[in-house]
Design an enzyme around this catalytic site. Structure first.
Site, PDB file in Angstrom:
ATOM      1  N   ILE A 156       0.819  -1.214   0.000  1.00  0.00           N
ATOM      2  CA  ILE A 156       0.000   0.000   0.000  1.00  0.00           C
ATOM      3  C   ILE A 156       0.857   1.270   0.000  1.00  0.00           C
ATOM      4  CG2 ILE A 156      -1.763   1.297   1.270  1.00  0.00           C
ATOM      5  CD1 ILE A 156      -2.737  -1.348   2.418  1.00  0.00           C
ATOM      6  N   HIS A 162       5.671   5.142   0.151  1.00  0.00           N
ATOM      7  CA  HIS A 162       5.147   3.845   0.572  1.00  0.00           C
ATOM      8  C   HIS A 162       4.696   3.888   2.027  1.00  0.00           C
ATOM      9  CE1 HIS A 162       4.728  -0.500   0.993  1.00  0.00           C
ATOM     10  NE2 HIS A 162       4.686  -0.510  -0.337  1.00  0.00           N
ATOM     11  N   HIS A 163       3.602   3.175   2.311  1.00  0.00           N
ATOM     12  CA  HIS A 163       3.025   3.197   3.662  1.00  0.00           C
ATOM     13  C   HIS A 163       3.988   2.606   4.697  1.00  0.00           C
ATOM     14  CE1 HIS A 163      -0.069   3.861   6.512  1.00  0.00           C
ATOM     15  NE2 HIS A 163      -1.085   3.760   5.685  1.00  0.00           N
ATOM     16  N   SER A 164       4.905   1.751   4.271  1.00  0.00           N
ATOM     17  CA  SER A 164       5.863   1.184   5.219  1.00  0.00           C
ATOM     18  C   SER A 164       6.788   2.249   5.790  1.00  0.00           C
ATOM     19  CB  SER A 164       6.689   0.079   4.538  1.00  0.00           C
ATOM     20  OG  SER A 164       7.366   0.575   3.408  1.00  0.00           O
TER      21      SER A 164
END
Length: 510
Positions: free
Chosen positions: A40, A154-156
């Site tokens: 995500i 990036h969601h990370s």
């Protein structure tokens, strides 16, 4: 816009983080965001009141974002060690992260150009050979801004609270370019219980509340279990049912409404901002789905504001649930980016410190528009009396530790794919801000890559509230009609407050 004036770096010293050698292991949630079906990214659409000076932005990014560990680290995977993932610091070439596409001055529609450009970004991945972020500058005028920047990350790397804190740290007040933006101060929990003269009744009330929370938690855990096993939402016109819908190209659209109107409803209903936003969402989806189920030529457009059975085409007992993002930090507000990275210096930690709970969305045509807010408030109040969020966060950490990424990701994916949508609300700057000398007009965050055809994100900014819809156009081709239903629902609810005499005066800054 101010050109030629340097912005003071936001980090007065190098940010120190605990690492193993030159690397830092990914957090459990960050690992999940790298899994199949849950990969995500976040997209922040930033509208500006002036054209964007690309050189000034690059210089500002070098003094702020690039000095941040997450924005200057590669994601590396050690295949020899079971696919262990970690962050490795690297040198950042800002020119490989900032893109300025050529814009056709004779384009037919600037709005559609920006929308198409953002949609195309949802169909491309981030380059693992560099830190997982990029900024796209579109110097084209739209109805809401004179220029647009699109930050894709990036969601990370972090969650919404983290990014808003970094944005604040990289900005200045638009009204005073020498001052930092105001950080929302969170309320401290009251300790009046222990000072209560009648401690017996206070203890009795606390005991009853704890028993209720344990019961509610049991019910919520059971709901998670049966959802993971077999319980699916009703197949409505907004539910994605195709395989691997998380991989489809998305459309991301936003609208700007008045935060004052939302606060008017909040104080009249003795509710929270989140209660009102969830109530608006329930009302909007009810209107939209009623229109989708209506026979062609029914004349529904003239009668959308009534709950008459004649114009109610909704099937009975629609099950529609949302995954609602919950910030699990001990302090739910924002903090400076430097404090967030320092161990034990801030309760508002950098990273992905959130989980989600499952929230039922009422789909019905109600006679009183305020009933949508009442139902939303009842749902949220019920969720507050549960340990569901903490349980599910802890469960995923347990599964990751003992069963690995693949099984944990499959479990989360199954739950999300059996629900209909995602919902989030992020608190933004309290006043309008200047980002590297550019006056910001709006902030519109969104995510994609999760197994939903529809998501709604709410973002406050000064006296504005921005709602952002992420949709699969194959499932929801008339997404602009859905946007209109959100705007109409807010108006109906606000008008109902005014006409009922419930409106109470309040300070615009509260």
């Amino acid at each position: 816009m101010i050109r030629g004036k340097s912005i003071k770096p936001i980090f007065t010293k190098n940010i120190s983080i605990e690492v193993d050698g030159d690397e830092e292991l990914l957090s459990p949630v960050a690992r999940l965001f790298q899994a199949k079906g849950l990969n995500i990214p976040i997209i922040y659409v930033l509208g500006f009141k002036t054209l964007i000076d690309v050189d000034a932005v690059k210089s500002g990014l070098n003094d702020s974002f690039v000095k941040h560990p997450r924005f200057s680290s590669l994601l590396v995977t050690d295949e020899k060690n079971g696919g262990q993932m970690s962050w490795r610091r690297t040198k950042v070439d800002i020119h490989k992260h900032v893109f300025t596409p050529e814009v056709d001055p004779n384009m037919e529609s600037a709005e559609m150009y920006v929308e198409d450009y953002i949609s195309n970004l949802t169909n491309t991945g981030l380059d693992l050979a560099k830190p997982l972020w990029e900024l796209h500058v579109l110097n084209v005028k739209t109805s809401d801004a004179n220029a647009t920047a699109v930050l894709k990350v990036h969601h990370s790397v972090g969650d919404g609270t983290s990014f808003i804190s970094l944005l604040l740290a990289s900005s200045r007040k638009a009204s005073d370019l020498e001052s930092m933006p105001s950080v929302l101060k969170t309320r401290q929990l009251s300790t009046n219980f222990w000072n209560n003269r009648n401690r017996f009744w206070g203890l009795f009330s606390a005991t009853c509340t704890m028993i209720l929370m344990v019961f509610n938690t049991f019910v919520d855990i059971l709901q998670f279990v049966i959802t993971a096993l077999f319980l699916k939402d009703t197949d409505t016109p907004i539910k994605g049912v195709s395989e691997h819908i998380e991989l489809s190209r998305k459309r991301i659209v936003h609208r700007i409404v008045s935060l004052h109107d939302i606060k008017l409803v909040k104080y009249a209903m003795n509710a929270t901002i989140n209660d009102v936003l969830l109530g608006i969402t329930m009302a909007a989806l009810s209107r939209y789905l009623n229109g989708k189920y209506a026979p062609i030529g029914d004349g529904l457009e003239k009668e959308q504001d009534t709950a008459s059975k004649k114009y109610n085409h909704l099937p009975a007992n629609i099950r529609l649930r949302s995954s609602l993002a919950v910030n699990i930090r001990s302090s739910p507000g924002t903090s400076s980016a430097e404090e967030m990275m320092e161990k034990d210096q801030s309760k508002v930690k950098w990273g992905n410190l959130f989980t989600f709970v499952l929230v039922p969305i009422t789909i019905a045509l109600l006679d009183d528009p305020l009933d949508y807010v009442r139902k939303a408030k009842a749902v949220v109040d019920r969720k507050k009396l549960s340990f569901e969020a903490i349980f599910y966060y802890s469960l995923n950490r347990f599964l990751l530790k003992f069963f690995g990424l693949k099984i944990t990701a499959a479990h989360v994916y199954k739950i999300l794919s059996n629900t209909t949508m995602a919902f989030s609300n992020i608190i933004g700057p309290q006043e309008e801000i200047s980002f590297y000398g550019h006056h910001l007009s709006y902030i519109a965050p969104s995510t994609y890559g999760h197994p939903h055809a529809f998501a709604v994100h709410w973002q406050s900014y000064g006296e504005k509230m921005i709602f952002v819809l992420t949709v699969d156009p194959d499932v929801i081709p008339d997404y602009n009609n859905l946007c209109a239903d959100f705007e109409s629902s807010l108006k109906l609810i606000k008008d109902a407050v005014t006409q009922s005499g419930l409106a109470v005066p309040f300070h615009a800054k509260t």
